[in-house]
Scaffold this active site. Structure first.
Site, PDB file in Angstrom:
ATOM      1  N   SER A 121       0.820  -1.209   0.000  1.00 18.33           N
ATOM      2  CA  SER A 121       0.000   0.000   0.000  1.00 18.33           C
ATOM      3  C   SER A 121       0.847   1.249   0.000  1.00 18.33           C
ATOM      4  O   SER A 121       0.382   2.315  -0.410  1.00 18.33           O
ATOM      5  CB  SER A 121      -0.862   0.040   1.259  1.00 18.33           C
ATOM      6  N   HIS A 142      -1.988  -3.106  -6.734  1.00 18.56           N
ATOM      7  CA  HIS A 142      -2.592  -2.741  -5.453  1.00 18.56           C
ATOM      8  C   HIS A 142      -4.102  -2.905  -5.512  1.00 18.56           C
ATOM      9  O   HIS A 142      -4.811  -2.075  -6.090  1.00 18.56           O
ATOM     10  CB  HIS A 142      -2.186  -1.307  -5.083  1.00 18.56           C
ATOM     11  N   GLU A 154      -4.645  -0.346  -8.554  1.00 11.41           N
ATOM     12  CA  GLU A 154      -3.602   0.607  -8.917  1.00 11.41           C
ATOM     13  C   GLU A 154      -2.408  -0.203  -9.417  1.00 11.41           C
ATOM     14  O   GLU A 154      -1.870  -1.032  -8.674  1.00 11.41           O
ATOM     15  CB  GLU A 154      -3.206   1.468  -7.713  1.00 11.41           C
ATOM     16  N   ASN A 192      -4.467   5.679  -1.204  1.00  6.55           N
ATOM     17  CA  ASN A 192      -4.026   5.703   0.196  1.00  6.55           C
ATOM     18  C   ASN A 192      -3.399   7.032   0.568  1.00  6.55           C
ATOM     19  O   ASN A 192      -3.484   7.468   1.723  1.00  6.55           O
ATOM     20  CB  ASN A 192      -3.057   4.560   0.478  1.00  6.55           C
TER      21      ASN A 192
HETATM   22  N1  NAD Z   1      -5.645  -4.485   4.775  1.00  2.00           N
HETATM   23  C1  NAD Z   1      -5.976  -3.714   3.762  1.00  2.00           C
HETATM   24  O1  NAD Z   1      -7.048  -3.093   3.745  1.00  2.00           O
HETATM   25  C2  NAD Z   1      -5.054  -3.592   2.579  1.00  2.00           C
HETATM   26  C3  NAD Z   1      -5.537  -3.041   1.393  1.00  2.00           C
HETATM   27  C4  NAD Z   1      -4.703  -2.981   0.271  1.00  2.00           C
HETATM   28  C5  NAD Z   1      -3.405  -3.463   0.376  1.00  2.00           C
HETATM   29  N2  NAD Z   1      -2.950  -3.984   1.563  1.00  2.00           N
HETATM   30  C6  NAD Z   1      -1.572  -4.499   1.600  1.00  2.00           C
HETATM   31  O2  NAD Z   1      -1.627  -5.903   1.475  1.00  2.00           O
HETATM   32  C7  NAD Z   1      -0.539  -6.488   2.178  1.00  2.00           C
HETATM   33  C8  NAD Z   1      -1.072  -7.483   3.183  1.00  2.00           C
HETATM   34  O3  NAD Z   1      -1.865  -6.792   4.126  1.00  2.00           O
HETATM   35  P1  NAD Z   1      -3.003  -7.533   4.962  1.00  2.00           P
HETATM   36  O4  NAD Z   1      -3.797  -6.474   5.599  1.00  2.00           O
HETATM   37  O5  NAD Z   1      -3.667  -8.558   4.116  1.00  2.00           O
HETATM   38  O6  NAD Z   1      -2.105  -8.263   6.076  1.00  2.00           O
HETATM   39  P2  NAD Z   1      -2.526  -9.454   7.042  1.00  2.00           P
HETATM   40  O7  NAD Z   1      -1.682  -9.310   8.243  1.00  2.00           O
HETATM   41  O8  NAD Z   1      -3.997  -9.529   7.203  1.00  2.00           O
HETATM   42  O9  NAD Z   1      -2.068 -10.757   6.224  1.00  2.00           O
HETATM   43  C9  NAD Z   1      -0.724 -11.063   5.916  1.00  2.00           C
HETATM   44  C10 NAD Z   1      -0.589 -12.562   5.720  1.00  2.00           C
HETATM   45  O10 NAD Z   1       0.727 -12.841   5.251  1.00  2.00           O
HETATM   46  C11 NAD Z   1       1.144 -14.063   5.853  1.00  2.00           C
HETATM   47  N3  NAD Z   1       2.602 -14.178   5.804  1.00  2.00           N
HETATM   48  C12 NAD Z   1       3.514 -13.553   6.582  1.00  2.00           C
HETATM   49  N4  NAD Z   1       4.753 -13.935   6.220  1.00  2.00           N
HETATM   50  C13 NAD Z   1       4.627 -14.798   5.186  1.00  2.00           C
HETATM   51  C14 NAD Z   1       5.544 -15.539   4.396  1.00  2.00           C
HETATM   52  N5  NAD Z   1       6.855 -15.459   4.610  1.00  2.00           N
HETATM   53  N6  NAD Z   1       5.056 -16.349   3.435  1.00  2.00           N
HETATM   54  C15 NAD Z   1       3.734 -16.454   3.220  1.00  2.00           C
HETATM   55  N7  NAD Z   1       2.817 -15.773   3.944  1.00  2.00           N
HETATM   56  C16 NAD Z   1       3.251 -14.955   4.920  1.00  2.00           C
HETATM   57  C17 NAD Z   1       0.576 -13.994   7.245  1.00  2.00           C
HETATM   58  O11 NAD Z   1       0.478 -15.296   7.821  1.00  2.00           O
HETATM   59  C18 NAD Z   1      -0.783 -13.352   7.008  1.00  2.00           C
HETATM   60  O12 NAD Z   1      -1.809 -14.307   6.795  1.00  2.00           O
HETATM   61  C19 NAD Z   1       0.227  -5.334   2.814  1.00  2.00           C
HETATM   62  O13 NAD Z   1       1.293  -4.989   1.977  1.00  2.00           O
HETATM   63  C20 NAD Z   1      -0.813  -4.235   2.865  1.00  2.00           C
HETATM   64  O14 NAD Z   1      -0.252  -2.964   2.872  1.00  2.00           O
HETATM   65  C21 NAD Z   1      -3.753  -4.078   2.657  1.00  2.00           C
END
Ligand code: NAD
Length: 595
Positions: A121, A142, A154, A192
């Site tokens: 993000s 994204h 994005e 964002n």
């Molecule tokens: N939460 C949101 O609303 C949102 C929206 C758009 C983008 N993002 C981006 O998406 C990405 C993930 O965010 P999220 O909110 O889903 O996080 P989250 O914490 O909900 O999920 C992350 C997942 O990654 C897994 N993980 C960690 N290390 C790992 C590895 N080495 N191999 C495989 N899996 C692994 C974890 O077990 C977890 O299930 C981030 O970069 C975030 O900025 C988040």
């Protein structure tokens, strides 16, 4: 000919990854879904199952389609499972070191022609790309939360990304039913960068006890028609993820203090209050991963009628003869109040009287009112030339327009005329309410009632409580708003109250982004409507509100806070100076057919 993607990988099946898996599998693409452990894999699988079961229950997906969707997903632990995919989308936590390690590993495991995408993000896609030996094949993809619902992706192109890779990813987005907006590698990209300053500011208002969580969220849902309030949205995003995004944006985005995470966020993350995913964040949910809010110790207690000290109000005076005054006369009359409209004319004033009739007739046409009730509402209205008629009302609502000092003079007169215990309300927003209150000898009975124009249509009223307003006066205002069928949001006496204080800086930031040449007005509007579910993008909204109105509001916020990030965008100032004020003048950020 765009490249065919038949098999893709998704790394990390948390809030975003599980949804991204669903998007691919729903559109006929085979997915290798990878997690770090069996336990995390089981959680990801359960999230996908819950989401598709919900879609079946809502008749948005047939059972056979759901089963086909699941048969396309191969759940695996460890990155080695990704050796034969065409594209990988990484969605692990927002930490640069972790993402760089994963990309280096993917570079080793994947075929040489595999495209590697990050769902980051806020982190630099370039920093992630250079951790591989194939930086030309690395892009940002994204997705927005919830990924199966939000239409925007994005696509982030770094200075090294190959043009054909961007073309192929854009074509893939179209195949997935998404709208791609392609942009350069800048902190927070479009959505964002505009969203997180607003979310952080909302947390600060809540942290300062300026407004309750329920009122804060209601203000933005009802006042701006947003799909969710900011605190509920933070719970959906995940507070840990939001904290990391803000931290990165602060560091990468010019150290704008508005992106320095509010201290409360840090405390909540440390305490494990991560939002929906942990079952508790700003709100409490019935179980981790659920969207169902349950009452907790912060939930406002239902007060039995009369127990909060609200005074009885049956007669209301409305002072003013503009559009807002007309809307209020109709609104109070309809709700059963006896209304004294003070306009300066003893007879029913032609313009105002007609405006009141028109608004009630419109309600009859829409089916919200019948003819008998309309006539009864009109019969409850009396017209007066002077304030003297307000001697026995229970509430006065001032809705005058005028130069400096007009409101104070009027309130000083009301203080002389009105009986004790009357609630005196100003609808104005150019002055702090306390300045108006101190023009009377009864500041405890004075507060602000900020109706969003058009008063007849917007279901929100901001009740502005000064440092002198009594609890009884606030309770009376709340009860009156409820009787009008409006939601009251109680807040402190600061510039912009809740809605404008959160809305205008976001609009101003959008103008700055346009001015910097990062994205077009269309790209920015698309990002907010398709990525965040906003009813209108910032430029469409600015042209509707009026650029002069937006500039005045932004100046007031800047004057009060002295926050450098709130200084009005020069482009906004220039357009106003040039007379390009929006729809009303036929030109603002866009050309409009003159009315
Ligand atoms: N939460 C949101 O609303 C949102 C929206 C758009 C983008 N993002 C981006 O998406 C990405 C993930 O965010 P999220 O909110 O889903 O996080 P989250 O914490 O909900 O999920 C992350 C997942 O990654 C897994 N993980 C960690 N290390 C790992 C590895 N080495 N191999 C495989 N899996 C692994 C974890 O077990 C977890 O299930 C981030 O970069 C975030 O900025 C988040």
């Amino acid at each position: 000919m765009a490249r065919e993607f038949t098999r893709v990988g998704v790394v990390g099946l948390g809030t975003m990854g599980a949804g991204i898996v669903e998007v691919f599998a729903r559109n006929g693409v085979d997915v290798v879904a990878v997690e770090i452990s069996e336990a995390a894999l089981a959680r990801g699988r359960a999230t996908l199952a819950r989401s598709t079961d919900r879609a079946v229950a809502k008749a948005k997906l047939a059972e056979a389609e759901r089963d086909a969707l699941h048969s396309r997903v191969d759940f695996q632990v460890g990155l080695d499972a990704l050796h034969a995919v065409d594209l990988v989308v990484e969605a692990v936590p927002e930490q640069l070191d972790l993402k760089r390690r994963i990309f280096a590993e993917l570079d080793r495991v994947c075929r040489p022609d595999t495209i590697l995408a990050t769902n980051t993000s806020s982190l630099s896609v370039t920093d992630v790309a250079v951790a591989t030996d194939r930086p030309r094949q690395v892009v940002g993809m994204h997705f927005f939360n919830p990924a199966p619902v939000m239409k925007l992706v994005e696509v982030v192109r770094t200075v090294i990304t190959a043009a054909e890779v961007v073309d192929d990813v854009e074509a893939l987005c179209a195949r997935l039913g998404k709208v791609a907006v392609t942009i350069g590698d800048r902190a927070g990209f479009i959505a964002n960068a505009l969203l997180f300053g607003y979310l952080n500011q909302a947390v600060s208002l809540f942290e300062a006890r300026y407004v309750t969580r329920e009122d804060l969220d209601a203000a933005m849902r009802l006042g701006c028609r947003l799909p969710m309030g900011p605190l509920a949205l933070l719970d959906l995003i995940g507070l840990d993820t939001a904290y990391e995004i803000l931290n990165t944006m602060y560091r990468r985005g010019g150290r704008d203090r508005r992106h320095a995470p509010a201290p409360l966020l840090r405390q909540m993350v440390t305490a494990g209050l991560l939002g929906r995913k942990s079952g508790r964040g700003f709100y409490t949910y019935d179980r981790p991963g659920s969207s169902t809010v349950v009452p907790d110790e912060w939930t406002p207690a239902a007060t039995p009628a009369g127990a909060d000290g609200a005074r009885e109000v049956t007669r209301v005076g409305i002072v003013g003869s503009g559009t807002l005054a007309a809307g209020l006369v109709g609104l109070f009359g309809r709700a059963g109040y006896q209304v004294v409209s003070v306009t300066g004319e003893a007879q029913e004033p032609t313009g105002l009287g007609q405006a009141v009739r028109d608004s009630l007739d419109e309600e009859v046409r829409r089916g919200g009112l019948d003819g008998v009730d309309r006539d009864a509402a009109l019969a409850r209205i009396t017209w007066s030339a002077t304030l003297d008629q307000l001697a026995d009302v229970d509430l006065v609502v001032e809705a005058v327009t005028g130069g400096p000092g007009v409101e104070q003079t009027l309130f000083a007169s009301l203080d002389e005329i009105c009986k004790p215990g009357v609630l005196l309300a100003t609808t104005g927003s150019s002055l702090p309410v306390i300045e108006v209150a101190m023009a009377t000898g009864r500041p405890a009975d004075v507060l602000g009632l900020h109706f969003v124009d058009p008063a007849a249509a917007v279901p929100l009223v901001e009740v502005v409580r000064t440092v002198r307003t009594s609890a009884e006066a606030t309770a009376t205002a709340r009860a009156v708003c409820a009787a009008l069928g409006r939601t009251a949001v109680v807040c402190g006496d600061r510039a912009g109250r809740v809605v404008d204080a959160l809305l205008f800086p976001y609009l101003n930031d959008a103008v700055r982004m346009l001015e910097a040449g990062y994205a077009t007005a269309d790209g920015i509007d698309h990002a907010m409507t398709l990525g965040c579910g906003y009813p209108a993008g910032p430029f469409a909204l600015l042209d509707t509100i009026g650029l002069d109105v937006a500039l005045a509001a932004q100046r007031a916020l800047y004057r009060e806070s002295r926050e450098p990030g709130l200084a009005p965008a020069p482009l906004l100032e220039h357009l106003v100076t040039a007379g390009y004020l929006g729809r009303g003048t036929g030109r603002g950020f866009r050309d409009h057919t003159p009315r």
